[in-house]
Design a protein around this motif. Structure first.
Motif, PDB file in Angstrom:
ATOM      1  N   THR A  30       0.590  -1.416   0.066  1.00 34.10           N
ATOM      2  CA  THR A  30      -0.302  -0.028  -0.168  1.00 34.10           C
ATOM      3  C   THR A  30       0.928   1.296   0.033  1.00 34.10           C
ATOM      4  N   GLU A  31       1.875   0.905   0.606  1.00 34.92           N
ATOM      5  CA  GLU A  31       2.748   2.766   0.705  1.00 34.92           C
ATOM      6  C   GLU A  31       3.691   2.404  -0.730  1.00 34.92           C
TER       7      GLU A  31
ATOM      8  N   GLN B  93       2.304   1.282  -3.297  1.00 34.30           N
ATOM      9  CA  GLN B  93       1.357   2.135  -4.693  1.00 34.30           C
ATOM     10  C   GLN B  93       0.910   3.325  -4.254  1.00 34.30           C
ATOM     11  N   GLU B  94       0.957   3.995  -2.572  1.00 29.04           N
ATOM     12  CA  GLU B  94       1.113   5.789  -3.240  1.00 29.04           C
ATOM     13  C   GLU B  94       2.010   6.725  -3.538  1.00 29.04           C
TER      14      GLU B  94
ATOM     15  N   GLU C 260      -5.158   3.945  -7.327  1.00 28.73           N
ATOM     16  CA  GLU C 260      -5.691   1.513  -8.440  1.00 28.73           C
ATOM     17  C   GLU C 260      -5.659   2.053  -9.516  1.00 28.73           C
TER      18      GLU C 260
END
Length: 103
Positions: free
Chosen positions: A9-10, A12-13, A52
Motif C-alpha cells: 500500500t505504501e 502504491q501511494e 488503483e
C-alpha cells in the motif's frame, strides 16, 4: 545500510504521488496525459485519487511520462556465486502429475 521496507500500500501511494508529481512537473493536465497516453481520463483521475490502475494502463502512462525504463528493473534475476550454482538453478524441475490422483 539497513533497507527500508515498505508495504504494498505504501509503494502504491508512492507510485501514485510520483506519477502525479511527474505529470505536473511536465506541465500536463490530466486531460493532456490521458490524450497522450490513451488511458481514459476517468481511469487517470481514479489513479491519482486512489492509486488503483491496471498494470497495462500504468505502463502506458509511464511511457507517456518518459518513465517506462524504471519498470525494467522490477524482479531482477537473483545473483549467483558460481557457474555451477547457475547450472543447478537452470535445470528443469519435474512437476508432480495429476494423473492417478483421487479427489
Amino acid at each position: 545500510m539497513i533497507p527500508i521496507l515498505e508495504t504494498a500500500t505504501e509503494i502504491q501511494e508512492r507510485v501514485r504521488d510520483a506519477a502525479r508529481g511527474r505529470r505536473m512537473a511536465l506541465d500536463l493536465t490530466q486531460a493532456e496525459l490521458s490524450e497522450r497516453s490513451g488511458v481514459a481520463l476517468g481511469t487517470l483521475k481514479r489513479f491519482e485519487r486512489t492509486g488503483e490502475i491496471s498494470f497495462a494502463s500504468l505502463l502506458t502512462m509511464a511511457e507517456a511520462l518518459d518513465a517506462l525504463e524504471e519498470f525494467s528493473r522490477l524482479f531482477p534475476a537473483p545473483e549467483v556465486a558460481s557457474l555451477d550454482e547457475l547450472e543447478k538453478r537452470s535445470k528443469p524441475r519435474l512437476r508432480a502429475s495429476s494423473k492417478g490422483r483421487r479427489s
